[in-house]
Enzyme design. Structure first.
Site, PDB file in Angstrom:
ATOM      1  N   HIS A 165      27.598  34.955  11.195  1.00 36.32           N
ATOM      2  CA  HIS A 165      27.656  33.811  10.286  1.00 36.32           C
ATOM      3  C   HIS A 165      28.665  34.131   9.183  1.00 36.32           C
ATOM      4  CE1 HIS A 165      26.317  30.269   8.164  1.00 36.32           C
ATOM      5  NE2 HIS A 165      26.283  30.987   7.055  1.00 36.32           N
ATOM      6  N   ARG A 186      25.578  24.931  18.833  1.00 31.93           N
ATOM      7  CA  ARG A 186      24.368  24.163  19.131  1.00 31.93           C
ATOM      8  C   ARG A 186      23.158  24.904  18.585  1.00 31.93           C
ATOM      9  NH1 ARG A 186      25.368  19.305  20.290  1.00 31.93           N
ATOM     10  NH2 ARG A 186      23.274  19.114  21.152  1.00 31.93           N
TER      11      ARG A 186
HETATM   12  C1  GRF Z   1      33.262  32.190  13.001  1.00 36.41           C
HETATM   13  O1  GRF Z   1      33.676  32.024  11.678  1.00 36.41           O
HETATM   14  C2  GRF Z   1      31.809  32.556  13.071  1.00 36.41           C
HETATM   15  O2  GRF Z   1      31.379  33.316  11.980  1.00 36.41           O
HETATM   16  C3  GRF Z   1      31.130  31.218  13.051  1.00 36.41           C
HETATM   17  O3  GRF Z   1      31.966  30.381  13.803  1.00 36.41           O
HETATM   18  C4  GRF Z   1      33.297  30.887  13.781  1.00 36.41           C
HETATM   19  C5  GRF Z   1      33.698  31.088  15.201  1.00 36.41           C
HETATM   20  O4  GRF Z   1      35.034  31.501  15.321  1.00 36.41           O
HETATM   21  N1  GRF Z   1      29.791  31.335  13.558  1.00 36.41           N
HETATM   22  P1  GRF Z   1      35.563  32.070  16.704  1.00 36.41           P
HETATM   23  O5  GRF Z   1      35.288  31.004  17.755  1.00 36.41           O
HETATM   24  O6  GRF Z   1      34.833  33.335  17.001  1.00 36.41           O
HETATM   25  O7  GRF Z   1      37.033  32.284  16.509  1.00 36.41           O
END
Ligand code: GRF
Length: 214
Positions: free
Chosen positions: A111, A93
């Site tokens: 990210h 969000r």
């Molecule tokens: C990860 O690739 C993170 O970089 C991005 O969303 C994904 C989340 O994966 N913001 P998880 O829920 O931590 O497995």
């Protein structure tokens, strides 16, 4: 050691949350996770938190008329738990500027790209499409601009000729799980100061990116 109290915001599978939980199970790690907040009731991340004995709460954005109202409820939970640092870990969000201001300098996000390249969604497909040879992940302080803010840690991986978005995502994810605890450690130890758009990291050998072998 007095550990910094951390709240983690999640929406999904929570593998980065798991990396933070694992890191914080080390008595020498300078931060402890005291609350996990999810906007999605069935998120697997909640099971991971429960298994680690960390309190959780669900704040569904669907229950609130505005982003500000939703954020204010999350903020209340975080402050009631004594949270000092907020980690966004796959939290899907956008946050209101008042929430972001309230946690300025104390909220980080991971990210899946080497920022400032490839902001937004589908970063692995974007990287393949652009033909870059290096891709990776970034942990940065959160500002009110999406996927922006001073960079704490980056890790790079090669992009291979036969990569699909999924194979590339898996290679990047492995690095995410190292980079996120490293960044949280730096922030919790007070080794980060911000100068303009840059985060300066203080202390020897702390800001080394993980690069692919030549
Ligand atoms: C990860 O690739 C993170 O970089 C991005 O969303 C994904 C989340 O994966 N913001 P998880 O829920 O931590 O497995």
């Amino acid at each position: 050691m007095v550990k910094k109290k951390v709240g983690v915001l999640v929406s999904g599978r929570g593998s980065n949350l798991q990396a933070l939980l694992d890191a914080s199970s080390d008595p020498a790690f300078p931060a402890e996770i005291v609350l996990v907040v999810s906007n999605v009731a069935g998120a697997f991340a909640l099971e991971r938190a429960a298994k680690a004995g960390v309190p959780t709460c669900v704040v569904s954005h669907k229950d609130y008329a505005s982003r500000e109202a939703f954020d204010a409820v999350m903020d209340g939970h975080l402050r009631a738990a004594g949270v000092e640092i907020v980690c966004l870990a796959g939290f899907m969000r956008l946050l209101s500027s008042s929430f972001v201001r309230g946690w300025e300098g104390r909220m980080i996000n991971i990210h899946p790209s080497l920022l400032p390249s490839f902001k937004g969604l589908h970063t692995h497909a974007q990287a393949i499409e652009a033909g870059v040879k290096l891709h990776g992940c970034t942990v940065h302080l959160v500002t009110s601009d999406l996927d922006d803010g001073p960079i704490l840690v980056q890790a790079a991986v090669p992009v291979l000729a036969d990569d699909t978005p999924d194979s590339l995502a898996a290679r990047v994810l492995e690095q995410e799980h190292k980079a996120y605890p490293q960044a949280l450690r730096l922030l919790a130890e007070g080794k980060v100061t911000v100068e303009g758009r840059r985060a300066l990291i203080h202390g020897p050998g702390v800001n080394i990116p993980v690069n692919p072998a030549p």
